[in-house]
Design a protein around this motif. Structure first.
Motif, PDB file in Angstrom:
ATOM      1  N   LYS A 131       7.963   6.284  -3.540  1.00  0.00           N
ATOM      2  CA  LYS A 131       6.950   5.343  -3.086  1.00  0.00           C
ATOM      3  C   LYS A 131       6.866   5.496  -1.572  1.00  0.00           C
ATOM      4  CE  LYS A 131       7.804   1.764  -6.546  1.00  0.00           C
ATOM      5  NZ  LYS A 131       8.210   0.370  -6.724  1.00  0.00           N
ATOM      6  N   CYS A 132       5.775   6.044  -1.094  1.00  0.00           N
ATOM      7  CA  CYS A 132       5.656   6.362   0.326  1.00  0.00           C
ATOM      8  C   CYS A 132       4.655   5.430   1.003  1.00  0.00           C
ATOM      9  CB  CYS A 132       5.219   7.804   0.491  1.00  0.00           C
ATOM     10  SG  CYS A 132       6.352   8.963  -0.286  1.00  0.00           S
ATOM     11  N   PRO A 133       5.135   4.479   1.792  1.00  0.00           N
ATOM     12  CA  PRO A 133       4.235   3.530   2.455  1.00  0.00           C
ATOM     13  C   PRO A 133       3.848   3.997   3.865  1.00  0.00           C
ATOM     14  CG  PRO A 133       6.482   2.763   2.613  1.00  0.00           C
ATOM     15  CD  PRO A 133       6.519   4.086   1.893  1.00  0.00           C
ATOM     16  N   PRO A 134       2.593   4.371   4.104  1.00  0.00           N
ATOM     17  CA  PRO A 134       2.199   4.834   5.429  1.00  0.00           C
ATOM     18  C   PRO A 134       2.307   3.762   6.512  1.00  0.00           C
ATOM     19  CG  PRO A 134       0.290   4.695   3.972  1.00  0.00           C
ATOM     20  CD  PRO A 134       1.498   4.432   3.146  1.00  0.00           C
ATOM     21  N   LEU A 161       0.863  -1.174   0.000  1.00  0.00           N
ATOM     22  CA  LEU A 161       0.000   0.000   0.000  1.00  0.00           C
ATOM     23  C   LEU A 161       0.902   1.226   0.000  1.00  0.00           C
ATOM     24  CD1 LEU A 161      -2.770   1.444   0.448  1.00  0.00           C
ATOM     25  CD2 LEU A 161      -2.301   1.245   2.889  1.00  0.00           C
ATOM     26  N   VAL A 162       1.005   1.893  -1.136  1.00  0.00           N
ATOM     27  CA  VAL A 162       1.900   3.044  -1.254  1.00  0.00           C
ATOM     28  C   VAL A 162       1.159   4.267  -1.767  1.00  0.00           C
ATOM     29  CG1 VAL A 162       3.998   1.706  -1.638  1.00  0.00           C
ATOM     30  CG2 VAL A 162       2.648   2.422  -3.583  1.00  0.00           C
ATOM     31  N   ILE A 163       1.717   5.416  -1.413  1.00  0.00           N
ATOM     32  CA  ILE A 163       1.246   6.691  -1.946  1.00  0.00           C
ATOM     33  C   ILE A 163       2.340   7.189  -2.890  1.00  0.00           C
ATOM     34  CG2 ILE A 163       0.604   9.064  -1.392  1.00  0.00           C
ATOM     35  CD1 ILE A 163      -0.152   8.056   1.421  1.00  0.00           C
ATOM     36  N   PRO A 164       2.150   7.068  -4.212  1.00  0.00           N
ATOM     37  CA  PRO A 164       3.192   7.549  -5.130  1.00  0.00           C
ATOM     38  C   PRO A 164       3.080   9.060  -5.353  1.00  0.00           C
ATOM     39  CG  PRO A 164       1.448   6.467  -6.357  1.00  0.00           C
ATOM     40  CD  PRO A 164       1.070   6.398  -4.899  1.00  0.00           C
ATOM     41  N   VAL A 165       4.134   9.786  -4.977  1.00  0.00           N
ATOM     42  CA  VAL A 165       4.158  11.229  -5.165  1.00  0.00           C
ATOM     43  C   VAL A 165       5.548  11.627  -5.641  1.00  0.00           C
ATOM     44  CG1 VAL A 165       3.760  13.473  -4.087  1.00  0.00           C
ATOM     45  CG2 VAL A 165       2.504  11.493  -3.259  1.00  0.00           C
TER      46      VAL A 165
END
Length: 169
Positions: free
Chosen positions: A33-36, A25-29
């Motif tokens: 790749k930013c995994p909370p 579960l990542v937030i791509p910005v």
């Protein structure tokens, strides 16, 4: 090795596994790749195991994620600095809010800034600027810290937190 050390290592291994699986579960910005989930694990480890374990777990999770192709080299400064600062903040001010603030500032600001040379020198990203990763790292760590607020608060309400703390500390 005594029982407490074995318990701490087992719990640390479990949290690293959660961080690695949670990296799906990542937030791509902006190429990061930013995994909370990593940040939730960082705060949990910082509070229950201390800054040394949190730092080591940040490194282990980043290494495994990179070996499996689930992360980038930015995972190293991002997760390790936040985990360490979260653990140190909780040790100095033993309140959950200090651990959350340490994670958010450590990852969202310091880890993001430390990622600039990694991106520029090791990943060949010549377009990266010094503060390029701050928005994405902040977004990820705020979400992860918010989840850890919910998880650790629930553990405190049900008295599981004090049992874990007694077993692991």
């Amino acid at each position: 090795m005594n029982n407490k050390s074995i318990r701490k290592l087992c719990f640390a291994g479990l949290l690293v596994a959660v961080a690695v699986i949670g990296s799906l579960l990542v937030i791509p910005v902006f190429g990061a790749k930013c995994p909370p989930v990593q940040h939730m694990v960082n705060v949990t480890a910082a509070v229950l195991l201390g800054p040394g374990y949190a730092l080591g777990m940040g490194f282990a999770a980043a290494l495994i994620r990179n070996l499996l192709g689930l992360g980038t080299l930015l995972a190293f400064p991002g997760s390790m600095i936040g985990a360490l600062l979260s653990g140190l903040a909780y040790r100095i001010f033993p309140k959950l809010s200090a651990a959350y603030a340490g994670e958010v500032f450590g990852t969202g600001v310091l880890g993001a800034i430390a990622s600039y040379p990694v991106a520029a020198l090791l990943m060949g990203n010549s377009t990266a600027a010094l503060f390029t990763f701050v928005p994405s790292f902040l977004a990820s760590t705020v979400v992860g810290a918010a989840v850890s607020v919910l998880v650790l608060s629930a553990l405190k309400r049900t008295h599981v937190f004090s049992q874990l703390e007694g077993t692991l500390r």
